[in-house]
Design an enzyme around this catalytic site. Structure first.
Site, PDB file in Angstrom:
ATOM      1  N   ASN A  26      -0.329  -7.126  -7.153  1.00 14.48           N
ATOM      2  CA  ASN A  26       0.910  -7.564  -7.808  1.00 14.48           C
ATOM      3  C   ASN A  26       0.757  -8.688  -8.820  1.00 14.48           C
ATOM      4  O   ASN A  26       1.747  -9.222  -9.311  1.00 14.48           O
ATOM      5  CB  ASN A  26       1.943  -7.949  -6.742  1.00 14.48           C
ATOM      6  CG  ASN A  26       2.251  -6.783  -5.821  1.00 14.48           C
ATOM      7  OD1 ASN A  26       2.417  -5.661  -6.282  1.00 14.48           O
ATOM      8  ND2 ASN A  26       2.273  -7.039  -4.523  1.00 14.48           N
ATOM      9  N   THR A  27      -0.479  -9.093  -9.090  1.00 10.89           N
ATOM     10  CA  THR A  27      -0.735 -10.028 -10.188  1.00 10.89           C
ATOM     11  C   THR A  27      -1.618  -9.291 -11.177  1.00 10.89           C
ATOM     12  O   THR A  27      -2.729  -8.887 -10.807  1.00 10.89           O
ATOM     13  CB  THR A  27      -1.438 -11.312  -9.681  1.00 10.89           C
ATOM     14  OG1 THR A  27      -0.546 -12.002  -8.807  1.00 10.89           O
ATOM     15  CG2 THR A  27      -1.819 -12.234 -10.832  1.00 10.89           C
ATOM     16  N   LYS A  74     -10.876 -11.603   0.588  1.00 11.42           N
ATOM     17  CA  LYS A  74     -10.009 -10.501   1.014  1.00 11.42           C
ATOM     18  C   LYS A  74     -10.079  -9.368   0.011  1.00 11.42           C
ATOM     19  O   LYS A  74      -9.883  -9.586  -1.190  1.00 11.42           O
ATOM     20  CB  LYS A  74      -8.571 -10.989   1.166  1.00 11.42           C
ATOM     21  CG  LYS A  74      -7.631  -9.899   1.709  1.00 11.42           C
ATOM     22  CD  LYS A  74      -6.355 -10.475   2.246  1.00 11.42           C
ATOM     23  CE  LYS A  74      -5.412  -9.422   2.772  1.00 11.42           C
ATOM     24  NZ  LYS A  74      -4.180  -9.991   3.305  1.00 11.42           N
ATOM     25  N   ASN A  95       5.590  -3.763  -1.152  1.00  9.93           N
ATOM     26  CA  ASN A  95       6.006  -5.050  -1.709  1.00  9.93           C
ATOM     27  C   ASN A  95       5.335  -5.304  -3.044  1.00  9.93           C
ATOM     28  O   ASN A  95       4.210  -4.894  -3.286  1.00  9.93           O
ATOM     29  CB  ASN A  95       5.721  -6.189  -0.724  1.00  9.93           C
ATOM     30  CG  ASN A  95       4.369  -6.850  -0.954  1.00  9.93           C
ATOM     31  OD1 ASN A  95       4.218  -7.729  -1.801  1.00  9.93           O
ATOM     32  ND2 ASN A  95       3.352  -6.397  -0.224  1.00  9.93           N
ATOM     33  N   PHE A 155       3.194 -13.230  -5.396  1.00 16.61           N
ATOM     34  CA  PHE A 155       2.811 -14.618  -5.060  1.00 16.61           C
ATOM     35  C   PHE A 155       3.927 -15.628  -5.336  1.00 16.61           C
ATOM     36  O   PHE A 155       3.712 -16.654  -5.993  1.00 16.61           O
ATOM     37  CB  PHE A 155       1.565 -15.072  -5.834  1.00 16.61           C
ATOM     38  CG  PHE A 155       0.296 -14.324  -5.526  1.00 16.61           C
ATOM     39  CD1 PHE A 155       0.152 -13.576  -4.376  1.00 16.61           C
ATOM     40  CD2 PHE A 155      -0.790 -14.399  -6.406  1.00 16.61           C
ATOM     41  CE1 PHE A 155      -1.035 -12.899  -4.099  1.00 16.61           C
ATOM     42  CE2 PHE A 155      -1.975 -13.733  -6.144  1.00 16.61           C
ATOM     43  CZ  PHE A 155      -2.099 -12.984  -4.991  1.00 16.61           C
ATOM     44  N   ASN A 164      -6.294  -5.626   2.094  1.00 15.57           N
ATOM     45  CA  ASN A 164      -4.982  -5.911   1.511  1.00 15.57           C
ATOM     46  C   ASN A 164      -4.170  -4.597   1.435  1.00 15.57           C
ATOM     47  O   ASN A 164      -4.607  -3.573   1.958  1.00 15.57           O
ATOM     48  CB  ASN A 164      -5.177  -6.523   0.107  1.00 15.57           C
ATOM     49  CG  ASN A 164      -4.101  -7.540  -0.214  1.00 15.57           C
ATOM     50  OD1 ASN A 164      -2.914  -7.284   0.008  1.00 15.57           O
ATOM     51  ND2 ASN A 164      -4.481  -8.680  -0.750  1.00 15.57           N
ATOM     52  N   SER A 216      -4.713  -8.620  -4.335  1.00 11.56           N
ATOM     53  CA  SER A 216      -3.292  -8.280  -4.431  1.00 11.56           C
ATOM     54  C   SER A 216      -3.081  -7.376  -5.641  1.00 11.56           C
ATOM     55  O   SER A 216      -3.620  -7.642  -6.718  1.00 11.56           O
ATOM     56  CB  SER A 216      -2.441  -9.543  -4.604  1.00 11.56           C
ATOM     57  OG  SER A 216      -1.139  -9.157  -5.019  1.00 11.56           O
TER      58      SER A 216
HETATM   59  C1  LIG Z   1       5.727  -8.577   2.039  1.00 13.72           C
HETATM   60  C2  LIG Z   1       4.227  -8.739   2.040  1.00 13.72           C
HETATM   61  C3  LIG Z   1       3.658  -9.803   1.349  1.00 13.72           C
HETATM   62  C4  LIG Z   1       2.270  -9.978   1.357  1.00 13.72           C
HETATM   63  N1  LIG Z   1       1.731 -11.039   0.709  1.00 13.72           N
HETATM   64  C5  LIG Z   1       0.388 -11.245   0.775  1.00 13.72           C
HETATM   65  C6  LIG Z   1      -0.188 -12.386   0.185  1.00 13.72           C
HETATM   66  O1  LIG Z   1       0.487 -13.242  -0.384  1.00 13.72           O
HETATM   67  N2  LIG Z   1      -1.540 -12.529   0.254  1.00 13.72           N
HETATM   68  C7  LIG Z   1      -2.342 -11.612   0.892  1.00 13.72           C
HETATM   69  O2  LIG Z   1      -3.552 -11.800   0.953  1.00 13.72           O
HETATM   70  N3  LIG Z   1      -1.805 -10.529   1.482  1.00 13.72           N
HETATM   71  C8  LIG Z   1      -0.471 -10.323   1.439  1.00 13.72           C
HETATM   72  N4  LIG Z   1       0.064  -9.226   2.050  1.00 13.72           N
HETATM   73  C9  LIG Z   1      -0.840  -8.245   2.689  1.00 13.72           C
HETATM   74  C10 LIG Z   1      -1.004  -8.493   4.181  1.00 13.72           C
HETATM   75  O3  LIG Z   1      -1.578  -9.757   4.435  1.00 13.72           O
HETATM   76  C11 LIG Z   1      -1.890  -7.393   4.803  1.00 13.72           C
HETATM   77  O4  LIG Z   1      -3.178  -7.453   4.247  1.00 13.72           O
HETATM   78  C12 LIG Z   1      -1.319  -6.007   4.573  1.00 13.72           C
HETATM   79  O5  LIG Z   1       0.081  -6.006   4.632  1.00 13.72           O
HETATM   80  C13 LIG Z   1      -1.841  -4.996   5.601  1.00 13.72           C
HETATM   81  O6  LIG Z   1      -1.488  -5.368   6.925  1.00 13.72           O
HETATM   82  P1  LIG Z   1      -0.208  -4.781   7.692  1.00 13.72           P
HETATM   83  O7  LIG Z   1      -0.258  -3.299   7.543  1.00 13.72           O
HETATM   84  O8  LIG Z   1      -0.359  -5.254   9.113  1.00 13.72           O
HETATM   85  O9  LIG Z   1       0.976  -5.379   7.023  1.00 13.72           O
HETATM   86  C14 LIG Z   1       1.450  -9.043   2.057  1.00 13.72           C
HETATM   87  C15 LIG Z   1       2.029  -7.979   2.747  1.00 13.72           C
HETATM   88  C16 LIG Z   1       3.401  -7.815   2.750  1.00 13.72           C
HETATM   89  C17 LIG Z   1       4.014  -6.666   3.520  1.00 13.72           C
END
Ligand SMILES: Cc1cc2nc3c(=O)[nH]c(=O)nc-3n(C[C@H](O)[C@H](O)[C@H](O)COP(=O)(O)O)c2cc1C
Length: 344
Positions: free
Chosen positions: A185-186, A218, A118, A122, A247, A183
């Site tokens: 992505n910023t 985080k 992804n 934000f 993350n 993140s």
């Molecule tokens: C579509 C998507 C959007 C995410 N947006 C955020 C976010 O806004 N803030 C954040 O701290 N982590 C974000 N994450 C990261 C998740 O909170 C998590 O740390 C990461 O996906 C690893 O866990 P998982 O493998 O169970 O998904 C996002 C993950 C995905 C897949």
């Protein structure tokens, strides 16, 4: 039921753009959450069993398994998540200013790898809108974490003020605040993990919070051991209540050959290929802090065993997101049932 009926339908809806499936799910859960009867029916269908309470950084969690940040950024479906068996929910990441995020498509499923890439960036309605929504909803059934990031339009040089503005809007809400400096992505955000810069940021945020809420940080899975060690020293010096590890990753290891075409998409990778690295980071943080700093372990939990392994590595709490996309509520149920009974 989820894997046989719901998932194929959602994946079909999201064939052109996986985010369509996400929006459909969230809309449906938000609507369900608005009716008490529907929420109860959802809980009954999910057969959620939540009886492994833990108290961590002074907050009592009915289950150590929470919903990770990013799924419900603006807190639209807050009544539904506990019905699915989550013991806490982290909303956000929100930013001081509302923003649309990156251009679509920005979410890609890699089914053979049980993973997602992804680059949402934000997309959110802003910190004040979240505060207003939380005011309107009132108390929740489970603890709430609020993740805060930097608005894209704010230059990196003014990042601290931007985070402070979000904390000011939200410090009266939720049970903990999470500083998202990880993140991918910023642009530039991850540089806030550098010790000196992080010290400034945490100093300002703790000053603003004045002890009102536990503050967590985080972190990215792509940091070196040395960078994590330095970061942890700063966290401890600034009375951080815990670390969320991890993350998404910029690495592309462990992808199935069938998903190779999507590996080149920019963004963070989550799901199964992240599991080993997330566990390694959790174990490293645990060792470096002598187990004194609570850890929320997150990354690639796709089975109850994955969850137990993260707990064994030193996590006190867990979160997941990508596993839910592929396995649905059965995963939450399976993990809750496999959890060791009450601790501390
Ligand atoms: C579509 C998507 C959007 C995410 N947006 C955020 C976010 O806004 N803030 C954040 O701290 N982590 C974000 N994450 C990261 C998740 O909170 C998590 O740390 C990461 O996906 C690893 O866990 P998982 O493998 O169970 O998904 C996002 C993950 C995905 C897949």
């Amino acid at each position: 039921m989820y894997e046989r009926v719901v998932r194929p339908t959602l994946f079909r809806i999201g064939r052109g753009d996986a985010e369509n499936a996400h929006e459909t799910t969230l809309r449906w859960l938000a609507r369900t959450g608005r009716s008490r009867t529907a929420t109860r029916a959802l809980a009954a269908a999910a057969r959620a069993r939540v009886d492994a309470p833990r108290t961590v950084f002074g907050v009592r969690f009915p289950s150590p398994l929470g919903l990770a940040a990013g799924m419900d950024k603006d807190g639209r479906a807050l009544a539904a998540w506990p019905a699915l068996g989550f013991g806490f929910v982290e909303v956000g990441t929100v930013t001081a200013r509302a923003q649309p995020g990156n251009e679509r498509p920005r979410l890609f499923r890699l089914p053979e790898s049980v993973a997602v890439i992804n680059r949402m960036g934000f997309n959110n309605a802003g910190a004040s809108a979240l505060a207003a929504r939380l005011d309107a909803i009132g108390p929740l059934a489970v603890p709430l974490g609020i993740s805060i990031g930097k608005s894209k339009v704010t230059p990196m040089a003014d990042a601290v003020g931007d985070y402070v503005a979000s904390v000011r809007a939200l410090r009266g809400h939720g049970d903990y605040l999470a500083v998202n400096v990880s993140s991918p992505n910023t642009p530039g955000l991850r540089t806030l993990q550098d010790a000196a810069v992080l010290a400034d940021l945490l100093g300002a945020l703790q000053g603003e919070l004045a002890g009102a809420k536990p503050l967590l940080v985080k972190i990215a899975p792509d940091l070196s051991d040395e960078a994590i060690s330095e970061l942890l020293e700063v966290c401890v010096a600034h009375d951080v209540a815990g670390v969320i590890a991890t993350n998404t990753t910029l690495r592309r290891d462990g992808l199935a050959p069938a998903d190779a075409v999507l590996a080149g998409e920019a963004g963070g990778l989550s799901g199964r290929p992240l599991a080993d690295r997330a566990r390694e980071v959790v174990a490293f943080v645990h060792k470096q802090t002598g187990g004194r700093l609570p850890i929320i372990g997150v990354g690639g939990i796709a089975t109850a065993d994955d969850a137990l392994r993260l707990l064994d590595a030193g996590a006190s709490l867990l979160q997941l997101y990508t596993g839910l996309i592929f396995r649905g509520p059965a995963l939450v149920r399976e993990i809750n049932r496999g959890l060791p009974a009450e601790q501390a």
